[in-house]
Design a protein around this motif. Structure first.
Motif, PDB file in Angstrom:
ATOM      1  N   SER A  62       0.853  -1.186   0.000  1.00 38.13           N
ATOM      2  CA  SER A  62       0.000   0.000   0.000  1.00 38.13           C
ATOM      3  C   SER A  62       0.891   1.238   0.000  1.00 38.13           C
ATOM      4  O   SER A  62       2.111   1.163   0.220  1.00 38.13           O
ATOM      5  N   ARG A  67       1.075   3.558   2.204  1.00 39.38           N
ATOM      6  CA  ARG A  67       1.695   3.755   3.506  1.00 39.38           C
ATOM      7  C   ARG A  67       2.879   2.831   3.712  1.00 39.38           C
ATOM      8  O   ARG A  67       3.967   3.257   4.120  1.00 39.38           O
ATOM      9  N   GLY A  96      -5.398  -4.695  11.383  1.00 36.83           N
ATOM     10  CA  GLY A  96      -4.879  -3.467  10.795  1.00 36.83           C
ATOM     11  C   GLY A  96      -3.970  -2.705  11.730  1.00 36.83           C
ATOM     12  O   GLY A  96      -2.898  -2.226  11.331  1.00 36.83           O
ATOM     13  N   TYR A 133       0.124  -1.913  11.426  1.00 33.31           N
ATOM     14  CA  TYR A 133       0.622  -0.543  11.529  1.00 33.31           C
ATOM     15  C   TYR A 133       1.754  -0.454  12.563  1.00 33.31           C
ATOM     16  O   TYR A 133       2.815   0.124  12.305  1.00 33.31           O
ATOM     17  N   ARG A 157      -2.673  -7.041   5.639  1.00 29.32           N
ATOM     18  CA  ARG A 157      -2.157  -6.594   4.341  1.00 29.32           C
ATOM     19  C   ARG A 157      -3.287  -6.317   3.359  1.00 29.32           C
ATOM     20  O   ARG A 157      -3.156  -5.471   2.465  1.00 29.32           O
ATOM     21  N   ARG A 158      -4.422  -7.014   3.494  1.00 28.08           N
ATOM     22  CA  ARG A 158      -5.528  -6.867   2.548  1.00 28.08           C
ATOM     23  C   ARG A 158      -6.410  -5.662   2.843  1.00 28.08           C
ATOM     24  O   ARG A 158      -7.266  -5.308   2.039  1.00 28.08           O
ATOM     25  N   LEU A 159      -6.222  -5.061   4.006  1.00 27.63           N
ATOM     26  CA  LEU A 159      -7.072  -3.933   4.385  1.00 27.63           C
ATOM     27  C   LEU A 159      -6.602  -2.647   3.707  1.00 27.63           C
ATOM     28  O   LEU A 159      -5.449  -2.509   3.318  1.00 27.63           O
ATOM     29  N   ILE A 160      -7.530  -1.730   3.561  1.00 25.94           N
ATOM     30  CA  ILE A 160      -7.187  -0.392   3.087  1.00 25.94           C
ATOM     31  C   ILE A 160      -6.686   0.396   4.288  1.00 25.94           C
ATOM     32  O   ILE A 160      -7.406   0.564   5.279  1.00 25.94           O
ATOM     33  N   HIS A 161      -5.449   0.872   4.217  1.00 26.20           N
ATOM     34  CA  HIS A 161      -4.841   1.547   5.366  1.00 26.20           C
ATOM     35  C   HIS A 161      -4.937   3.062   5.203  1.00 26.20           C
ATOM     36  O   HIS A 161      -4.456   3.622   4.222  1.00 26.20           O
ATOM     37  N   THR A 162      -5.562   3.695   6.161  1.00 24.71           N
ATOM     38  CA  THR A 162      -5.603   5.151   6.226  1.00 24.71           C
ATOM     39  C   THR A 162      -5.281   5.561   7.653  1.00 24.71           C
ATOM     40  O   THR A 162      -5.142   4.724   8.540  1.00 24.71           O
ATOM     41  N   TYR A 170      -9.805   5.154  11.293  1.00 27.30           N
ATOM     42  CA  TYR A 170     -10.297   3.778  11.343  1.00 27.30           C
ATOM     43  C   TYR A 170     -11.652   3.713  12.053  1.00 27.30           C
ATOM     44  O   TYR A 170     -11.973   4.553  12.899  1.00 27.30           O
TER      45      TYR A 170
END
Length: 288
Positions: A72, A74, A174, A178, A213-218, A221
């Motif tokens: 991603s 990030r 997630g 991080y 790893r499959r999650l959308i990281h922002t 949350y």
């Protein structure tokens, strides 16, 4: 022999920040050094040297690795920063800046009232909170978790919010990833200690590396909170309090919690019940 959730992280504890991250992602994706060398068009020996820190990657190789791993934005930034291709400045370079950050932190939390707000360092330590934050957490988590609070534990620990969250497993995956990126990139003892505490508490879901790893990281949350009236959807919004890049060390995060339906997270009565003497309440970053 059965492995623990931290096996890949522990195996990545090399001297090189870039090598630690490279090893972690290669192992997470189940790739051998030979397979990775074929994909990148370099020798297996060079792959080994990169992971052990005997060689430093070019920007082209670092970017190619990020592409190969499918990282991603990030996690790509962590890898490139570890390779030395982005700035890594401290937000506490001067006393004047620290004083400014303290004022900014206090103002941000006061402006957020009557909604929960808090300040964290980049390894989750809760530095300071407002009244609404205490009104939200005091009745929902084990008091022991608030003695030296860390947001990772408050959310992920079985004695924290985790049992009350409809999305507890996904969120824990997630957040664990991080924290792992922060730890592998910096080799900071606080990061290793927190990962170990989370594992010992049973807070790390099985196969969290792959799931995370499959999650959308922002930076934000969701908290899907189970209540007697059904699921209440909250969002934690985080801002970096810094004038430098996102990956500064250390950095200060200002978080705010809002309900997605625009209703109040806590009531005036709940806020009024918060003790004025609580040590976390508007605790200063610096004295004076």
């Amino acid at each position: 022999m059965k492995t623990t959730p931290l096996t890949l992280v522990e195996q990545s504890r090399g001297e090189s920040a870039f090598g630690r991250l490279m090893h972690f992602w290669r192992k997470t994706l189940g790739m051998s050094q030979e397979e990775l060398s074929e994909r990148l068009g370099v020798s297996t020996r060079h792959i080994s040297f990169l992971e052990t820190g005997r060689s430093q990657p070019s920007r082209l190789v670092a970017a190619a690795l990020a592409d190969c791993f499918g990282l991603s934005g990030r996690d790509r930034a962590y890898l490139l920063t570890a390779a030395g291709f982005s700035a890594d400045q401290s937000v506490f370079d001067s006393p004047e800046l620290a004083v400014w950050m303290n004022k900014s932190m206090q103002n941000a939390m006061r402006r957020a009232e009557p909604e929960p707000a808090f300040a964290l360092d980049n390894f989750g330590r809760v530095i300071s909170v407002n009244r609404a934050w205490l009104a939200f957490f005091l009745p929902r988590v084990d008091p022991a978790l608030l003695e030296d609070p860390n947001m990772y534990e408050l959310v992920m620990n079985p004695n924290g919010l985790r049992p009350r969250l409809h999305n507890g497993t996904a969120l824990s995956c997630g957040l664990a990833l991080y924290l792992t990126m922060e730890t592998l990139q910096s080799n900071e003892p606080r990061g290793w200690a927190m990962l170990e505490r989370l594992e010992q508490a049973g807070a790390l879901p099985e196969n969290w590396q792959q799931l995370g790893r499959r999650l959308i990281h922002t930076s934000d949350y969701p908290l899907a909170l189970n209540t007697d009236g059904g699921i209440v959807n909250l969002t934690v919004y985080n801002d970096t309090l810094s004038s430098t890049s996102q990956l500064v060390q250390p950095r200060l995060l200002i978080g705010r919690i809002y309900r997605d339906d625009a209703q109040r997270v806590v009531t005036d009565e709940e806020i009024a019940a918060v003790p004025d003497t609580h040590p976390l309440l508007y605790r200063p970053l610096v004295a004076g």
